[in-house]
Scaffold this motif. Sequence first.
Motif, PDB file in Angstrom:
ATOM      1  N   ALA A  24      75.200   0.949 -39.048  1.00  0.00           N
ATOM      2  CA  ALA A  24      74.168   0.891 -40.092  1.00  0.00           C
ATOM      3  C   ALA A  24      72.830   1.408 -39.575  1.00  0.00           C
ATOM      4  CB  ALA A  24      74.021  -0.536 -40.611  1.00  0.00           C
ATOM      5  N   GLY A  25      72.493   1.046 -38.358  1.00  0.00           N
ATOM      6  CA  GLY A  25      71.243   1.527 -37.772  1.00  0.00           C
ATOM      7  C   GLY A  25      71.260   3.028 -37.556  1.00  0.00           C
ATOM      8  N   ARG A  59      68.847   5.827 -39.332  1.00  0.00           N
ATOM      9  CA  ARG A  59      68.041   6.805 -38.602  1.00  0.00           C
ATOM     10  C   ARG A  59      68.375   8.230 -39.028  1.00  0.00           C
ATOM     11  NH1 ARG A  59      63.609   7.046 -37.026  1.00  0.00           N
ATOM     12  NH2 ARG A  59      64.056   8.484 -35.351  1.00  0.00           N
ATOM     13  N   MET A  60      69.647   8.499 -39.314  1.00  0.00           N
ATOM     14  CA  MET A  60      70.040   9.833 -39.762  1.00  0.00           C
ATOM     15  C   MET A  60      69.452  10.152 -41.134  1.00  0.00           C
ATOM     16  SD  MET A  60      73.974   9.966 -38.407  1.00  0.00           S
ATOM     17  CE  MET A  60      74.379  11.456 -39.279  1.00  0.00           C
ATOM     18  N   TYR A  68      62.148   3.457 -37.080  1.00  0.00           N
ATOM     19  CA  TYR A  68      62.881   2.545 -36.209  1.00  0.00           C
ATOM     20  C   TYR A  68      62.853   1.092 -36.706  1.00  0.00           C
ATOM     21  CZ  TYR A  68      63.848   6.086 -32.701  1.00  0.00           C
ATOM     22  OH  TYR A  68      64.328   7.188 -32.049  1.00  0.00           O
ATOM     23  N   PRO A  69      61.712   0.575 -37.161  1.00  0.00           N
ATOM     24  CA  PRO A  69      61.736  -0.803 -37.681  1.00  0.00           C
ATOM     25  C   PRO A  69      62.645  -0.965 -38.905  1.00  0.00           C
ATOM     26  CG  PRO A  69      59.494  -0.160 -37.180  1.00  0.00           C
ATOM     27  CD  PRO A  69      60.327   1.075 -37.050  1.00  0.00           C
ATOM     28  N   THR A  70      62.646   0.047 -39.781  1.00  0.00           N
ATOM     29  CA  THR A  70      63.521  -0.021 -40.952  1.00  0.00           C
ATOM     30  C   THR A  70      64.986   0.035 -40.547  1.00  0.00           C
ATOM     31  OG1 THR A  70      61.823   1.059 -42.274  1.00  0.00           O
ATOM     32  CG2 THR A  70      64.042   1.056 -43.169  1.00  0.00           C
ATOM     33  N   ALA A  71      65.306   0.905 -39.605  1.00  0.00           N
ATOM     34  CA  ALA A  71      66.691   1.006 -39.119  1.00  0.00           C
ATOM     35  C   ALA A  71      67.132  -0.291 -38.457  1.00  0.00           C
ATOM     36  CB  ALA A  71      66.814   2.172 -38.146  1.00  0.00           C
ATOM     37  N   LEU A  72      66.229  -0.914 -37.708  1.00  0.00           N
ATOM     38  CA  LEU A  72      66.553  -2.187 -37.059  1.00  0.00           C
ATOM     39  C   LEU A  72      66.765  -3.285 -38.098  1.00  0.00           C
ATOM     40  CD1 LEU A  72      66.888  -3.610 -34.354  1.00  0.00           C
ATOM     41  CD2 LEU A  72      64.457  -4.119 -34.407  1.00  0.00           C
ATOM     42  N   THR A  73      65.980  -3.257 -39.157  1.00  0.00           N
ATOM     43  CA  THR A  73      66.142  -4.239 -40.228  1.00  0.00           C
ATOM     44  C   THR A  73      67.488  -4.065 -40.918  1.00  0.00           C
ATOM     45  OG1 THR A  73      63.765  -4.296 -40.576  1.00  0.00           O
ATOM     46  CG2 THR A  73      65.139  -5.105 -42.371  1.00  0.00           C
TER      47      THR A  73
END
Length: 63
Positions: free
Chosen positions: A22-23, A27-28, A33-38
């Motif tokens: 999902a992360g 990112r793709m 980065y914070p959104t991808a981590l969330t």
Amino acid sequence: MAVVLLTTALVIVVALLAAVGAGKLARMEGATYPTALTRAAAAFTAVLTLAATVTAALAALFA
């Protein structure tokens, strides 16, 4: 006891793989980065919640 530990480890590995996927997909898409981590954290939590729900349902059936 060993079966319980092995199953728990397998569920955690599957949850981690879903979170990484999902992360990476976030990112793709161009997410920060914070959104991808969330999104990764949400996927990890969703997999663990689903596993707990299925476990509770099966425990109710076999109890």
